[in-house]
Design a protein around this motif. Structure first.
Motif, PDB file in Angstrom:
ATOM      1  N   VAL A 129       5.984 -10.367 -11.322  1.00 17.20           N
ATOM      2  CA  VAL A 129       5.834  -8.948 -11.494  1.00 17.20           C
ATOM      3  C   VAL A 129       5.866  -9.012 -13.467  1.00 17.20           C
ATOM      4  O   VAL A 129       6.527  -9.822 -13.774  1.00 17.20           O
ATOM      5  CB  VAL A 129       6.725  -8.007 -11.011  1.00 17.20           C
ATOM      6  CG1 VAL A 129       6.514  -8.290  -9.640  1.00 17.20           C
ATOM      7  CG2 VAL A 129       8.205  -8.369 -11.361  1.00 17.20           C
ATOM      8  N   ASP A 130       4.984  -7.998 -13.789  1.00 16.58           N
ATOM      9  CA  ASP A 130       5.175  -7.486 -15.000  1.00 16.58           C
ATOM     10  C   ASP A 130       6.154  -6.419 -15.124  1.00 16.58           C
ATOM     11  O   ASP A 130       5.751  -5.271 -14.667  1.00 16.58           O
ATOM     12  CB  ASP A 130       3.896  -7.157 -15.401  1.00 16.58           C
ATOM     13  CG  ASP A 130       3.818  -6.377 -16.899  1.00 16.58           C
ATOM     14  OD1 ASP A 130       4.777  -6.479 -17.695  1.00 16.58           O
ATOM     15  OD2 ASP A 130       2.844  -5.426 -17.047  1.00 16.58           O
ATOM     16  N   PHE A 131       7.432  -6.719 -15.683  1.00 18.91           N
ATOM     17  CA  PHE A 131       8.585  -5.716 -15.737  1.00 18.91           C
ATOM     18  C   PHE A 131       8.630  -4.983 -17.215  1.00 18.91           C
ATOM     19  O   PHE A 131       8.935  -3.979 -17.238  1.00 18.91           O
ATOM     20  CB  PHE A 131       9.644  -6.262 -15.642  1.00 18.91           C
ATOM     21  CG  PHE A 131      10.780  -5.189 -14.833  1.00 18.91           C
ATOM     22  CD1 PHE A 131      10.672  -4.738 -13.772  1.00 18.91           C
ATOM     23  CD2 PHE A 131      11.861  -5.092 -15.508  1.00 18.91           C
ATOM     24  CE1 PHE A 131      11.552  -3.555 -13.128  1.00 18.91           C
ATOM     25  CE2 PHE A 131      12.845  -4.171 -15.077  1.00 18.91           C
ATOM     26  CZ  PHE A 131      12.785  -3.796 -13.985  1.00 18.91           C
ATOM     27  N   ASP A 132       8.241  -5.687 -18.113  1.00 17.96           N
ATOM     28  CA  ASP A 132       8.333  -5.299 -19.473  1.00 17.96           C
ATOM     29  C   ASP A 132       7.046  -4.238 -20.126  1.00 17.96           C
ATOM     30  O   ASP A 132       7.149  -3.682 -20.874  1.00 17.96           O
ATOM     31  CB  ASP A 132       8.552  -6.121 -20.571  1.00 17.96           C
ATOM     32  CG  ASP A 132       7.469  -7.280 -20.759  1.00 17.96           C
ATOM     33  OD1 ASP A 132       6.355  -7.080 -20.100  1.00 17.96           O
ATOM     34  OD2 ASP A 132       7.884  -8.484 -21.074  1.00 17.96           O
ATOM     35  N   GLY A 133       6.075  -4.324 -18.967  1.00 16.04           N
ATOM     36  CA  GLY A 133       4.939  -3.377 -19.192  1.00 16.04           C
ATOM     37  C   GLY A 133       3.762  -3.673 -20.187  1.00 16.04           C
ATOM     38  O   GLY A 133       2.990  -2.959 -20.343  1.00 16.04           O
ATOM     39  N   ASP A 134       3.765  -5.020 -20.387  1.00 13.49           N
ATOM     40  CA  ASP A 134       2.730  -5.272 -21.432  1.00 13.49           C
ATOM     41  C   ASP A 134       1.514  -5.715 -20.732  1.00 13.49           C
ATOM     42  O   ASP A 134       0.524  -6.217 -21.450  1.00 13.49           O
ATOM     43  CB  ASP A 134       3.257  -6.367 -22.429  1.00 13.49           C
ATOM     44  CG  ASP A 134       3.419  -7.941 -21.682  1.00 13.49           C
ATOM     45  OD1 ASP A 134       3.431  -8.045 -20.530  1.00 13.49           O
ATOM     46  OD2 ASP A 134       3.578  -8.949 -22.525  1.00 13.49           O
ATOM     47  N   GLY A 135       1.329  -5.550 -19.506  1.00 11.92           N
ATOM     48  CA  GLY A 135       0.067  -5.953 -18.801  1.00 11.92           C
ATOM     49  C   GLY A 135       0.041  -7.423 -18.001  1.00 11.92           C
ATOM     50  O   GLY A 135      -0.906  -7.728 -17.736  1.00 11.92           O
ATOM     51  N   ARG A 136       1.074  -8.302 -18.491  1.00 15.18           N
ATOM     52  CA  ARG A 136       1.168  -9.560 -18.346  1.00 15.18           C
ATOM     53  C   ARG A 136       2.234  -9.972 -17.546  1.00 15.18           C
ATOM     54  O   ARG A 136       3.331  -9.389 -17.932  1.00 15.18           O
ATOM     55  CB  ARG A 136       0.956 -10.702 -19.655  1.00 15.18           C
ATOM     56  CG  ARG A 136      -0.200 -10.414 -20.481  1.00 15.18           C
ATOM     57  CD  ARG A 136      -0.386 -11.307 -21.640  1.00 15.18           C
ATOM     58  NE  ARG A 136       0.852 -11.289 -22.336  1.00 15.18           N
ATOM     59  CZ  ARG A 136       1.493 -12.455 -22.593  1.00 15.18           C
ATOM     60  NH1 ARG A 136       1.330 -13.543 -21.928  1.00 15.18           N
ATOM     61  NH2 ARG A 136       2.699 -12.449 -23.436  1.00 15.18           N
ATOM     62  N   ARG A 137       2.123 -10.935 -16.501  1.00 15.62           N
ATOM     63  CA  ARG A 137       3.461 -11.492 -15.781  1.00 15.62           C
ATOM     64  C   ARG A 137       3.629 -12.692 -16.535  1.00 15.62           C
ATOM     65  O   ARG A 137       3.214 -13.810 -16.176  1.00 15.62           O
ATOM     66  CB  ARG A 137       3.045 -11.505 -14.312  1.00 15.62           C
ATOM     67  CG  ARG A 137       2.264 -10.292 -13.876  1.00 15.62           C
ATOM     68  CD  ARG A 137       2.206 -10.648 -12.309  1.00 15.62           C
ATOM     69  NE  ARG A 137       0.933 -11.643 -11.868  1.00 15.62           N
ATOM     70  CZ  ARG A 137       0.713 -12.142 -10.749  1.00 15.62           C
ATOM     71  NH1 ARG A 137       1.611 -11.985  -9.661  1.00 15.62           N
ATOM     72  NH2 ARG A 137      -0.119 -13.119 -10.640  1.00 15.62           N
ATOM     73  N   ASP A 138       4.696 -12.377 -17.396  1.00 15.11           N
ATOM     74  CA  ASP A 138       5.056 -13.807 -18.120  1.00 15.11           C
ATOM     75  C   ASP A 138       6.326 -14.204 -17.930  1.00 15.11           C
ATOM     76  O   ASP A 138       7.164 -13.764 -18.733  1.00 15.11           O
ATOM     77  CB  ASP A 138       4.867 -13.413 -19.631  1.00 15.11           C
ATOM     78  CG  ASP A 138       4.857 -14.654 -20.427  1.00 15.11           C
ATOM     79  OD1 ASP A 138       5.300 -15.576 -20.106  1.00 15.11           O
ATOM     80  OD2 ASP A 138       4.641 -14.523 -21.751  1.00 15.11           O
ATOM     81  N   ILE A 139       6.461 -15.291 -17.081  1.00 15.69           N
ATOM     82  CA  ILE A 139       7.852 -15.665 -16.522  1.00 15.69           C
ATOM     83  C   ILE A 139       8.327 -16.584 -17.637  1.00 15.69           C
ATOM     84  O   ILE A 139       9.604 -17.249 -17.481  1.00 15.69           O
ATOM     85  CB  ILE A 139       7.916 -16.167 -15.298  1.00 15.69           C
ATOM     86  CG1 ILE A 139       7.028 -17.402 -14.970  1.00 15.69           C
ATOM     87  CG2 ILE A 139       8.003 -15.062 -14.095  1.00 15.69           C
ATOM     88  CD1 ILE A 139       7.275 -18.219 -13.808  1.00 15.69           C
ATOM     89  N   PRO A 188      12.577 -10.116 -19.126  1.00 11.74           N
ATOM     90  CA  PRO A 188      12.452  -9.141 -18.126  1.00 11.74           C
ATOM     91  C   PRO A 188      11.647  -9.415 -16.907  1.00 11.74           C
ATOM     92  O   PRO A 188      11.970  -9.156 -15.750  1.00 11.74           O
ATOM     93  CB  PRO A 188      12.168  -7.638 -18.958  1.00 11.74           C
ATOM     94  CG  PRO A 188      12.672  -8.068 -20.372  1.00 11.74           C
ATOM     95  CD  PRO A 188      12.594  -9.580 -20.593  1.00 11.74           C
ATOM     96  N   ASP A 189      10.439 -10.040 -17.393  1.00 13.62           N
ATOM     97  CA  ASP A 189       9.610 -10.337 -16.283  1.00 13.62           C
ATOM     98  C   ASP A 189       9.976 -11.451 -15.325  1.00 13.62           C
ATOM     99  O   ASP A 189       9.991 -11.488 -14.014  1.00 13.62           O
ATOM    100  CB  ASP A 189       8.332 -10.938 -17.062  1.00 13.62           C
ATOM    101  CG  ASP A 189       7.355  -9.848 -17.512  1.00 13.62           C
ATOM    102  OD1 ASP A 189       7.508  -8.437 -17.809  1.00 13.62           O
ATOM    103  OD2 ASP A 189       6.302 -10.191 -17.854  1.00 13.62           O
ATOM    104  N   ALA A 190      10.767 -12.357 -15.915  1.00 13.20           N
ATOM    105  CA  ALA A 190      11.501 -13.410 -15.257  1.00 13.20           C
ATOM    106  C   ALA A 190      12.620 -12.725 -14.189  1.00 13.20           C
ATOM    107  O   ALA A 190      12.615 -13.300 -12.893  1.00 13.20           O
ATOM    108  CB  ALA A 190      11.950 -14.372 -16.166  1.00 13.20           C
TER     109      ALA A 190
HETATM  110 CA    CA Z   1       5.160  -8.739 -19.123  1.00 10.75          CA
END
Ligand code: CA
Length: 405
Positions: free
Chosen positions: A202-212, A217-219
């Motif tokens: 999921v994209d949790f930091d809201g930048d539009g990318r799911r970046d683990i 935060p995304d991870a």
């Molecule tokens: Ca993100």
């Protein structure tokens, strides 16, 4: 022509054809890889991956045969569970985990609100999977996964992972240069396989990318989402350490042998800390685990233990996460010791042991706390010198024997 001349000519021809066969073999392997990639390119279109993405991702791709050896590698050394846990749940990791709980407190609180998984569990997974982002692995995913898709014994499985990786690139979730990981393709803070990424990241930091890889935060949120999707129950513990009644029938233990919790209590399987079981539904399905047999610590495990188990299907793994989470909450070591007179070593003690081996002239490489073949070989040599039976195991006995007095 003389007979000798014929023989010389024949020998030269044999040599020539051997070298032709060798280069033909390499050419054939290259051809097979190219044909395999062409097939994957057709499959990719069906998965919504554009030819442009495929071509960009596979340009200059060459197989890396070293991953095939790892695929077939059978560990010659089976790690006892007390060694496994001693390295994964040591004072260093508890201290690091507590620091991460404090540093990411706001994010973890928001993650818990959204996914229902508590901060200590999420941070424990992070610590075991990637040592809080220190150990991602360094193999390029597309190279490893293309190789495993085209050669070896699990091509079907790895084709799905290869295409899932191209999808990550196409969607722009993780930059290509950061798509590195384990030989099998697990990557980022969460060490997800690419297909797991596609399913739960999921994209949790809201930048539009799911970046683990680049976003903690995304991870953290992706880990919580994984556990939630695996059936996590908010507010319920994973289980607890238990005491067995005298004469307990060990044949009724096992993760798949579930009974209502109240049945175990009735049989006399009591929590070491009674508070842990308070408020848990007596009808909850529970199992008893005896990871080292009836002579070692016993555990009652509930649904959340199974959710952790589905992250990486090994009971020792799930127990490491569960125990680390308890330690992060302030809990102590197990009440019942492991049934051994030669306990396991923390990573700091493993580094100390390696330094002692190096000081005795053994070439074990950098003392990194990772016990590999060279460290085990050196331990065997020292055990033999000291008149101990050569096990090659990095335990307390050999550490203490080598410490200066
Ligand atoms: Ca993100």
């Amino acid at each position: 022509m003389s007979a000798a001349g014929v023989l010389v000519r024949a020998a030269a021809m044999v040599a020539l054809s051997a070298s032709l066969a060798l280069s033909a073999g390499v050419a054939q392997a290259d051809e097979a890889f190219a044909a395999c990639l062409a097939g994957l390119r057709r499959d990719a279109t069906g998965r919504g991956i554009s030819p442009a993405t495929f071509d960009a991702g596979t340009r200059d791709l060459a197989p890396d045969r070293s991953v095939l050896e790892l695929l077939d590698f059978q560990p010659e050394f089976r790690t006892p569970i007390w060694d496994y846990l001693a390295g994964l749940v040591d004072e260093e990791r508890v201290a690091d985990g507590r620091a991460m709980l404090a540093r990411w407190a706001d994010t973890l609180a928001e993650v818990e609100r959204r996914y229902g998984v508590d901060p200590a569990t999420v941070v424990a997974v992070w610590g075991v999977e990637s040592d809080f982002g220190r150990a991602f692995g360094s193999r390029p995913l597309l190279t490893s996964l293309a190789t495993l898709s085209c050669f070896g014994r699990r091509q079907g499985f790895f084709r799905g992972e290869f295409l899932a990786t191209l999808r990550i690139l196409q969607d722009g979730d993780v930059p290509a240069a950061q798509l590195v990981g384990s030989w099998a393709g697990a990557f980022g803070h969460t060490q997800f396989m690419p297909s797991t990424f596609q399913r739960v990241a999921v994209d949790f930091d809201g930048d539009g990318r799911r970046d683990i890889v680049g976003s903690v935060p995304d991870a953290l949120a992706s880990t919580a989402n994984f556990l939630r999707r695996a059936g996590w129950r908010s507010g319920e513990p994973w289980g607890w350490e238990a005491r067995l009644p005298p004469g307990f029938d060990a044949s009724i233990a096992g993760r798949q042998k579930r009974r209502p919790l109240q049945d175990w209590l009735r049989l006399g399987v009591r929590p070491v800390d009674a508070a842990r079981a308070a408020g848990v539904d007596p009808q909850a399905r529970a199992a008893v685990l005896l990871p080292a047999g009836p002579g070692g610590p016993a555990f009652v495990v509930l649904r959340n233990f199974d959710a952790i188990h589905s992250y990486n299907a090994a009971e020792s793994y799930a127990l490491a996460i569960a125990h680390l989470a308890d330690r992060l909450r302030g809990g102590g070591s197990f009440a019942t010791p492991w049934p051994t007179d030669d306990p396991g070593l923390s990573r700091a003690e493993r580094r100390e042991l390696q330094a002692l081996l190096a000081a005795r002239g053994h070439d074990i490489g950098e003392p990194d706390g990772i016990v590999g073949a060279r460290t085990r070989e050196a331990i065997r040599a020292e055990e033999a010198r000291l008149g101990l039976s050569p096990t090659g195991r990095a335990g307390r006995a050999i550490l203490e024997a080598l410490r200066p007095r």
